[in-house]
Design a protein around this motif. Structure first.
Motif, short mmCIF file in Angstrom:
data_model
loop_
_atom_site.label_atom_id
_atom_site.label_comp_id
_atom_site.label_asym_id
_atom_site.label_seq_id
_atom_site.Cartn_x
_atom_site.Cartn_y
_atom_site.Cartn_z
N GLU A 95 0.80 -1.22 0.00
CA GLU A 95 0.00 0.00 0.00
C GLU A 95 0.83 1.27 0.00
O GLU A 95 0.47 2.24 -0.67
CB GLU A 95 -0.93 0.00 1.23
CG GLU A 95 -1.96 -1.12 1.22
CD GLU A 95 -2.87 -1.08 2.43
OE1 GLU A 95 -2.61 -0.23 3.33
OE2 GLU A 95 -3.82 -1.87 2.50
N SER A 96 1.93 1.30 0.75
CA SER A 96 2.68 2.54 0.87
C SER A 96 3.84 2.59 -0.11
O SER A 96 4.36 1.56 -0.56
CB SER A 96 3.22 2.69 2.30
OG SER A 96 4.28 1.78 2.54
N ARG A 97 4.28 3.80 -0.39
CA ARG A 97 5.42 4.01 -1.29
C ARG A 97 6.67 3.33 -0.73
O ARG A 97 7.43 2.72 -1.47
CB ARG A 97 5.63 5.52 -1.43
CG ARG A 97 6.60 5.95 -2.50
CD ARG A 97 6.70 7.46 -2.46
NE ARG A 97 7.64 8.00 -3.41
CZ ARG A 97 8.13 9.23 -3.33
NH1 ARG A 97 7.77 10.01 -2.32
NH2 ARG A 97 8.98 9.67 -4.22
N LYS A 98 6.87 3.44 0.59
CA LYS A 98 8.05 2.82 1.20
C LYS A 98 8.04 1.30 1.02
O LYS A 98 9.09 0.68 0.77
CB LYS A 98 8.11 3.16 2.69
CG LYS A 98 9.36 2.61 3.39
CD LYS A 98 9.38 2.95 4.86
CE LYS A 98 10.65 2.44 5.51
NZ LYS A 98 10.88 1.00 5.33
N GLU A 99 6.88 0.69 1.14
CA GLU A 99 6.79 -0.76 0.95
C GLU A 99 7.21 -1.15 -0.47
O GLU A 99 7.90 -2.16 -0.66
CB GLU A 99 5.36 -1.24 1.22
CG GLU A 99 4.96 -1.22 2.69
CD GLU A 99 3.51 -1.61 2.89
OE1 GLU A 99 3.22 -2.37 3.84
OE2 GLU A 99 2.65 -1.18 2.09
N PHE A 100 6.82 -0.36 -1.45
CA PHE A 100 7.21 -0.64 -2.83
C PHE A 100 8.72 -0.42 -3.02
O PHE A 100 9.37 -1.19 -3.73
CB PHE A 100 6.42 0.24 -3.80
CG PHE A 100 5.00 -0.21 -4.00
CD1 PHE A 100 4.72 -1.32 -4.79
CD2 PHE A 100 3.95 0.45 -3.39
CE1 PHE A 100 3.41 -1.75 -4.98
CE2 PHE A 100 2.64 0.02 -3.57
CZ PHE A 100 2.37 -1.08 -4.36
N TYR A 101 9.26 0.61 -2.38
CA TYR A 101 10.71 0.82 -2.46
C TYR A 101 11.46 -0.39 -1.92
O TYR A 101 12.42 -0.88 -2.52
CB TYR A 101 11.11 2.05 -1.65
CG TYR A 101 10.79 3.38 -2.29
CD1 TYR A 101 10.42 3.49 -3.63
CD2 TYR A 101 10.85 4.56 -1.54
CE1 TYR A 101 10.13 4.71 -4.20
CE2 TYR A 101 10.57 5.78 -2.11
CZ TYR A 101 10.20 5.85 -3.44
OH TYR A 101 9.92 7.07 -4.00
N SER B 107 21.33 -0.88 -8.25
CA SER B 107 19.96 -1.20 -7.85
C SER B 107 19.01 -0.14 -8.38
O SER B 107 19.41 0.98 -8.71
CB SER B 107 19.85 -1.29 -6.33
OG SER B 107 20.27 -0.09 -5.73
N LEU B 108 17.73 -0.48 -8.47
CA LEU B 108 16.73 0.47 -8.97
C LEU B 108 16.64 1.67 -8.04
O LEU B 108 16.50 1.53 -6.83
CB LEU B 108 15.36 -0.21 -9.08
CG LEU B 108 15.25 -1.40 -10.03
CD1 LEU B 108 13.83 -1.93 -10.03
CD2 LEU B 108 15.67 -1.02 -11.44
N SER B 109 16.70 2.86 -8.61
CA SER B 109 16.61 4.08 -7.81
C SER B 109 15.16 4.35 -7.41
O SER B 109 14.22 3.81 -8.00
CB SER B 109 17.15 5.26 -8.62
OG SER B 109 16.28 5.54 -9.71
N LYS B 110 14.98 5.22 -6.43
CA LYS B 110 13.63 5.59 -6.01
C LYS B 110 12.89 6.30 -7.14
O LYS B 110 11.68 6.09 -7.33
CB LYS B 110 13.69 6.49 -4.78
CG LYS B 110 14.12 5.75 -3.51
CD LYS B 110 14.09 6.68 -2.30
CE LYS B 110 14.45 5.92 -1.04
NZ LYS B 110 14.42 6.80 0.17
N ASP B 111 13.62 7.13 -7.89
CA ASP B 111 12.97 7.81 -9.03
C ASP B 111 12.48 6.82 -10.06
O ASP B 111 11.39 6.98 -10.63
CB ASP B 111 13.95 8.79 -9.68
CG ASP B 111 14.16 10.04 -8.84
OD1 ASP B 111 13.35 10.28 -7.91
OD2 ASP B 111 15.13 10.77 -9.11
N PHE B 112 13.27 5.77 -10.31
CA PHE B 112 12.86 4.77 -11.30
C PHE B 112 11.67 3.97 -10.78
O PHE B 112 10.74 3.66 -11.54
CB PHE B 112 14.03 3.84 -11.63
CG PHE B 112 13.75 2.91 -12.77
CD1 PHE B 112 13.84 3.35 -14.08
CD2 PHE B 112 13.38 1.60 -12.55
CE1 PHE B 112 13.57 2.50 -15.15
CE2 PHE B 112 13.11 0.73 -13.61
CZ PHE B 112 13.21 1.20 -14.90
N ILE B 113 11.68 3.65 -9.49
CA ILE B 113 10.55 2.92 -8.91
C ILE B 113 9.29 3.77 -8.96
O ILE B 113 8.19 3.26 -9.19
CB ILE B 113 10.88 2.48 -7.47
CG1 ILE B 113 12.01 1.44 -7.49
CG2 ILE B 113 9.64 1.89 -6.79
CD1 ILE B 113 12.52 1.05 -6.13
#
Length: 424
Positions: A298-304, A331-337
């Motif tokens: 649900e949260s952005r942090k969980e997806f990161y 590793s995938l950056s936060k911007d890319f995620i």
């Protein structure tokens, strides 16, 4: 003057409703304007009007001129038999039903609200502007903006659902397969998105499932199907992948003739197709059943936390085959995620939940509102006219607004246009 403006006038009763009369001087009382029909047939269904002392229930047709009834050949279409009132800007011809009864005509030219008419002419006075209302955006109430942008964002998700549903049908209702194809397209970004998407569709997803335990074979599959193992390179890892890929081609009768070769030109090394495909391979190697996991988050942090995948050891030291570089995790950056969330995961989550009858619009909006606003030419231009962006919800909505309303001059279907038309 356009016909859709008359639809707006009728729908919102932007005319003097007192002392209305037909062309034959019969009094008219509008009890209900009816339901706006955007498909074929009369313009408004189930209207209720009182003409003289007779109450009528039926359909309303709207034209610029009465004679348009015949220009549009409505006299030959039975779906217009139940028209009880013909609403026009200018009455220039009598219109009759098949039984020779005259259809009552209400002419709007003399009863239309003058302020609304002036606003309409002002709004459409200069069609060469970037958007018709660019000189007036700053006066629009924040409440109107907020609700309209939210609606536009949901509308954008609804549009993005259509290709997802088509993929679902072609994938035999396999949501994991749909996710992989959409993820592949997003990993390719703007330059290589279509090439990666074609690659993802060039083999059955069941093959990827079979190879998930072996990262080397997974890389060989993706890089090989993308056409990146065809040249001869003096590099041991390249030779190993090429050998693995040739084995996969023979065993599973693979073909990649229709897949465009990904481009490296003008890309930063982190976006090279070799790196992005290596990241995609590692994601599917380390995350089994990723679709179910992503649908639960649900949260952005969980997806990161879930998506911060890296690459195999070889790609930590290389951007391309045989070209060494300083060791990095890549590793995938936060911007890319964030891009993955906007372009793939949120649209799929929205579509999946609708399919399951569990639509959670508030949860979708909350997730998208946590993503920082995008930066592109359209967003920058809107912000120069009036500051409206606080998150990706607004920036995605502005893209929808520009493409499907402003550029098509659909101001009368736009909440901003309606707000400006209704100004005193």
């Amino acid at each position: 003057m356009k016909e859709d403006f008359l639809h707006y006038i009728w729908k919102y009763k932007k005319f003097n409703t007192l002392n209305l009369k037909t062309n034959t001087e019969e009094t008219v009382e509008v009890l209900s304007v009816g339901d706006h029909n955007h498909n074929s047939g009369p313009d408004f269904f189930n209207a209720k009007v009182r003409i003289a002392d007779q109450l009528w229930a039926g359909n309303v047709e709207i034209h610029l001129r009465s004679s348009d009834w015949y220009s549009h050949k409505h006299q030959k279409d039975t779906s217009y038999d139940n028209v009880i009132l013909h609403v026009v800007w200018e009455h220039d011809a009598e219109v009759f039903r098949k039984n020779n009864e005259r259809i009552p005509v209400l002419e709007l030219r003399e009863v239309i609200d003058k302020g609304t008419l002036d606003n309409y002419h002002m709004l459409f006075a200069n069609m060469q502007r970037w958007i018709p209302c660019e000189n007036d955006l700053s006066v629009v109430d924040d409440f109107v903006w907020d609700h309209w942008l939210e609606r536009l964002y949901i509308e954008r998700l609804e549009q993005k659902s259509q290709p997802i549903l088509q993929l679902l049908e072609s994938s035999n209702n396999d949501w994991e397969a749909v996710l992989f194809k959409m993820m592949a397209k997003s990993f390719g970004l703007k330059v290589n998105g279509e090439a990666f998407f074609a690659m993802s569709r060039s083999f059955d997803f069941s093959l990827l499932r079979r190879l998930q335990q072996d990262l080397s074979q997974l890389e060989a599959l993706l890089l090989g199907q993308a056409g990146l193992l065809e040249n001869s390179v003096e590099d041991a890892y390249f030779q190993r992948l090429k050998k693995d890929y040739e084995y996969l081609v023979r065993k599973f009768h693979l073909a990649n003739a229709t897949v465009p070769v990904p481009q490296f030109f003008r890309l930063r090394p982190n976006n090279f197709p070799t790196i992005r495909l290596a990241q995609l391979a590692n994601l599917y190697h380390t995350k089994k059943g990723i679709f179910s996991t992503l649908m639960r988050l649900e949260s952005r942090k969980e997806f990161y936390d879930e998506l911060r995948t890296g690459v195999s050891e070889y790609w930590e030291r290389h951007y391309g085959f045989g070209i060494q570089s300083k060791k990095r995790a890549r590793s995938l950056s936060k911007d890319f995620i964030d891009l993955l969330l906007l372009n793939t995961i949120i649209p799929i989550k929205f579509c999946y939940m609708q399919q399951q009858g569990k639509s959670d619009v508030d949860g979708i909006l909350k997730l998208a509102q946590d993503i920082k606003p995008e930066d592109n030419a359209i967003v920058r231009k809107f912000n120069s006219l009036t500051k409206v962006t606080e998150s990706a919800v607004e920036t995605q909505a502005l893209l929808q607004l520009k493409s499907f309303y402003c550029e098509k001059h659909q101001c009368l279907r736009c909440a901003i246009g309606n707000e400006l038309l209704g100004r005193n």
